[in-house]
Design an enzyme around this catalytic site. Structure first.
Site, PDB file in Angstrom:
ATOM      1  N   GLU A 274       0.825  -1.217   0.000  1.00 55.51           N
ATOM      2  CA  GLU A 274       0.000   0.000   0.000  1.00 55.51           C
ATOM      3  C   GLU A 274       0.858   1.266   0.000  1.00 55.51           C
ATOM      4  O   GLU A 274       0.745   2.098   0.897  1.00 55.51           O
ATOM      5  CB  GLU A 274      -0.887   0.025   1.252  1.00 55.51           C
ATOM      6  CG  GLU A 274      -1.775  -1.189   1.453  1.00 55.51           C
ATOM      7  CD  GLU A 274      -2.405  -1.225   2.852  1.00 55.51           C
ATOM      8  OE1 GLU A 274      -1.960  -0.487   3.752  1.00 55.51           O
ATOM      9  OE2 GLU A 274      -3.359  -1.996   3.043  1.00 55.51           O
ATOM     10  N   PRO A 275       1.732   1.447  -0.982  1.00 54.53           N
ATOM     11  CA  PRO A 275       2.552   2.657  -0.981  1.00 54.53           C
ATOM     12  C   PRO A 275       1.701   3.880  -1.296  1.00 54.53           C
ATOM     13  O   PRO A 275       0.797   3.817  -2.132  1.00 54.53           O
ATOM     14  CB  PRO A 275       3.566   2.408  -2.104  1.00 54.53           C
ATOM     15  CG  PRO A 275       2.856   1.493  -3.049  1.00 54.53           C
ATOM     16  CD  PRO A 275       1.962   0.624  -2.194  1.00 54.53           C
ATOM     17  N   ARG A 277       2.952   7.819  -0.297  1.00 55.41           N
ATOM     18  CA  ARG A 277       3.931   8.886  -0.510  1.00 55.41           C
ATOM     19  C   ARG A 277       4.954   8.571  -1.606  1.00 55.41           C
ATOM     20  O   ARG A 277       5.243   9.421  -2.457  1.00 55.41           O
ATOM     21  CB  ARG A 277       4.678   9.113   0.811  1.00 55.41           C
ATOM     22  CG  ARG A 277       5.634  10.286   0.808  1.00 55.41           C
ATOM     23  CD  ARG A 277       6.505  10.267   2.070  1.00 55.41           C
ATOM     24  NE  ARG A 277       5.744  10.078   3.272  1.00 55.41           N
ATOM     25  CZ  ARG A 277       5.216  11.064   4.018  1.00 55.41           C
ATOM     26  NH1 ARG A 277       5.438  12.321   3.668  1.00 55.41           N
ATOM     27  NH2 ARG A 277       4.528  10.796   5.101  1.00 55.41           N
ATOM     28  N   CYS A 345      -2.549  33.992   9.698  1.00 61.29           N
ATOM     29  CA  CYS A 345      -2.233  34.617  10.984  1.00 61.29           C
ATOM     30  C   CYS A 345      -1.901  33.568  12.032  1.00 61.29           C
ATOM     31  O   CYS A 345      -2.671  33.341  12.976  1.00 61.29           O
ATOM     32  CB  CYS A 345      -3.403  35.477  11.428  1.00 61.29           C
ATOM     33  SG  CYS A 345      -3.816  36.661  10.155  1.00 61.29           S
ATOM     34  N   GLU A 346      -0.796  32.875  11.813  1.00 57.53           N
ATOM     35  CA  GLU A 346      -0.284  31.871  12.752  1.00 57.53           C
ATOM     36  C   GLU A 346       1.223  31.875  12.588  1.00 57.53           C
ATOM     37  O   GLU A 346       1.719  31.863  11.454  1.00 57.53           O
ATOM     38  CB  GLU A 346      -0.750  30.449  12.360  1.00 57.53           C
ATOM     39  CG  GLU A 346      -2.206  30.173  12.444  1.00 57.53           C
ATOM     40  CD  GLU A 346      -2.691  29.823  13.836  1.00 57.53           C
ATOM     41  OE1 GLU A 346      -1.856  29.640  14.741  1.00 57.53           O
ATOM     42  OE2 GLU A 346      -3.920  29.757  14.003  1.00 57.53           O
TER      43      GLU A 346
HETATM   44  C1  LIG Z   1      -1.213   6.033   5.247  1.00 60.43           C
HETATM   45  C2  LIG Z   1      -1.276   4.582   4.987  1.00 60.43           C
HETATM   46  C3  LIG Z   1      -0.540   4.026   3.929  1.00 60.43           C
HETATM   47  C4  LIG Z   1       0.381   4.827   3.054  1.00 60.43           C
HETATM   48  O1  LIG Z   1       1.471   5.341   3.750  1.00 60.43           O
HETATM   49  P1  LIG Z   1       2.645   6.068   2.935  1.00 60.43           P
HETATM   50  O2  LIG Z   1       3.597   6.460   3.993  1.00 60.43           O
HETATM   51  O3  LIG Z   1       2.050   7.220   2.235  1.00 60.43           O
HETATM   52  O4  LIG Z   1       3.208   5.054   1.993  1.00 60.43           O
HETATM   53  C5  LIG Z   1      -0.675   2.679   3.698  1.00 60.43           C
HETATM   54  N1  LIG Z   1      -1.477   1.905   4.464  1.00 60.43           N
HETATM   55  C6  LIG Z   1      -2.192   2.403   5.488  1.00 60.43           C
HETATM   56  C7  LIG Z   1      -3.047   1.500   6.278  1.00 60.43           C
HETATM   57  C8  LIG Z   1      -2.123   3.751   5.780  1.00 60.43           C
HETATM   58  O5  LIG Z   1      -2.821   4.252   6.808  1.00 60.43           O
END
Ligand SMILES: *Cc1c(COP(=O)(O)O)cnc(C)c1O
Length: 435
Positions: A274-275, A277, A345-346
């Site tokens: 599940e990549p 980023r 404004c922070e």
């Molecule tokens: C956020 C998340 C990801 C992705 O994380 P990255 O750091 O963006 O690769 C994958 N799986 C789950 C369950 C997440 O919450």
């Protein structure tokens, strides 16, 4: 910067001059590169050399439907964490059999939505969630395909706000409860247990953390498989691979793939990754214009038209983004330290402190690099600033893939209660008559 590079003295996205986008769409604006998205996805897949796992892009990193559709065409799946993200993934053409649903707080309505869509897998993170899902599915005569997300209690060695795999974090099933919950899942009428899932955090830069987590989960998986062969067919190893924001050394996709393969050596099962980023960060920038350069007590502030509501990562995670002028600085141009700040404004609305930059003037364009992940998705309308627009570039053209939201549109969601509505002349004379 990969798909973002200088050509003829101006920073381009592929072959589109960013100054052209700024002129046509105005700033601030996120700009994504199709070539960048594709190169990241293909690079990730290729790293697995012939036996690629199912790649479920973590939609929360960038949920723009045009970005999702770009990945859908490459064969990607999606990891979603809400009904809204599920809807987007489906709308963008990602097939339900490639969608997994994660998150600690899914609702009964979201389970209904997921079951109706027929997605691949729901990642369950607690006993009460498992029981509710079973009820919802059984009431429809279904068995929900489930992976149990375990918390391996390893330190991902990342920022504490994006660490998820320690026992103190809210995510996953505590290690000790895993065997008991597996037994329960196998027995529940509305559950079809498929395997285990793990995800230990984000912006992870040390492969050791992945290796430790994967080893623990694989060990558990193999043990359980002896007891429940039909329920342990699939391992979802999550996302979390970091990217090089400061040009620091970073594990390559191949190094990561090697760790995955090593952890799974000899284990024959389906793999899901599940990549988020790693697939989108480098394919996007936030384009902004300098409003003012202010000198105060020997400090120089560069005030830009983007703010923390558009890109919150520096304020929220002390994150670093390289800042790159769109007009190419002369070779050997002197650098001087400046604070780059937004108009909100922070005090937290600060993108960089004492950052060495070549001379910038009001009107100049800058980009925040590597802003394709957790940028636009985390934007807000704080200070009643319009939701930031997004542009997708392909070759020598671009399209606006999220419009700048107008003040009118924002106000349309608000309602004035009767007692605060401006009075009509008739109202006023009626109340005058009563007096
Ligand atoms: C956020 C998340 C990801 C992705 O994380 P990255 O750091 O963006 O690769 C994958 N799986 C789950 C369950 C997440 O919450």
């Amino acid at each position: 910067m990969g798909p973002f590079a200088y050509r003829n003295g101006a920073l381009h996205a592929e072959t589109v001059d960013l100054a052209r986008i700024a002129a046509e769409v105005q700033t601030p604006v996120y700009v994504y590169s199709t070539a960048g998205l594709e190169a990241n996805y293909r690079g990730f897949i290729d790293a697995f050399e012939g036996t690629p796992p199912l790649i479920c892009f973590a939609v929360k990193a960038n949920s723009n439907t045009a970005v999702l559709a770009t990945f859908a065409r490459l064969g990607a799946g999606a990891d979603v964490v809400s009904g809204g993200e599920l809807r987007r993934a489906l709308d963008a053409g990602i097939p339900p059999e490639r969608i997994v649903f994660s998150g600690v707080g899914k609702t009964a309505a979201e389970f209904e939505q997921a079951l109706t869509a027929g997605i691949r897998q729901i990642n369950v993170e607690s006993r009460p969630e498992l029981e509710l899902l079973s009820e919802v599915a059984a009431a429809r005569g279904l068995r929900a395909p489930v992976a149990l997300r375990v918390n391996p209690d390893v330190d991902a060695k990342t920022h504490h706000k994006i660490s998820t795999g320690k026992s103190i974090n809210k995510f996953g099933i505590p290690w000790s409860e895993c065997p008991g919950l597996v037994a329960q899942a196998v027995a529940l009428p509305g559950i079809s247990l498929q395997g285990l899932a793990v995800h230990i955090g984000s912006q992870i830069t040390e492969l050791d953390a992945f290796e430790a987590a994967f080893r623990r989960v694989v060990e558990c998986f193999v043990g359980l498989r002896g007891l429940y062969p039909d329920a342990m067919r699939r391992l979802d190893l999550g996302g979390g691979l970091g990217i090089s924001y400061e040009r620091e050394a970073m594990p390559a996709f191949r190094d990561y793939a090697r760790i995955v393969r090593r952890a799974l050596a000899g284990v024959d099962c389906e793999i899901v990754l599940e990549p988020g980023r790693a697939l989108v960060a480098s394919a996007g920038v936030l384009l902004t214009r300098v409003l003012y350069v202010k000198e105060a007590e020997g400090r120089r502030f560069v005030i830009v038209d983007a703010a923390m509501n558009d890109l919150i990562r520096p304020a929220m995670y002390d994150a670093f983004h390289r800042i790159v002028p769109v007009r190419e600085p002369a070779a050997g141009a002197a650098l001087a330290p400046v604070d780059v700040v937004g108009p909100v404004c922070e005090t937290a609305d600060t993108f960089a402190l004492q950052r060495p930059l070549p001379t910038v003037r009001a009107g100049d364009l800058l980009v925040f690099a590597d802003a394709g992940a957790y940028g636009a998705v985390m934007s807000s309308v704080y200070n009643s600033r319009p939701l930031v627009p997004e542009v997708l570039v392909k070759d020598d053209g671009f399209a606006i893939v999220r419009e700048r939201v107008s003040d009118d549109a924002m106000l349309r969601f608000e309602r004035m209660p009767d007692w605060l509505k401006p009075r009509t002349v008739a109202d006023r004379s009626a109340s005058a008559g009563r007096r």
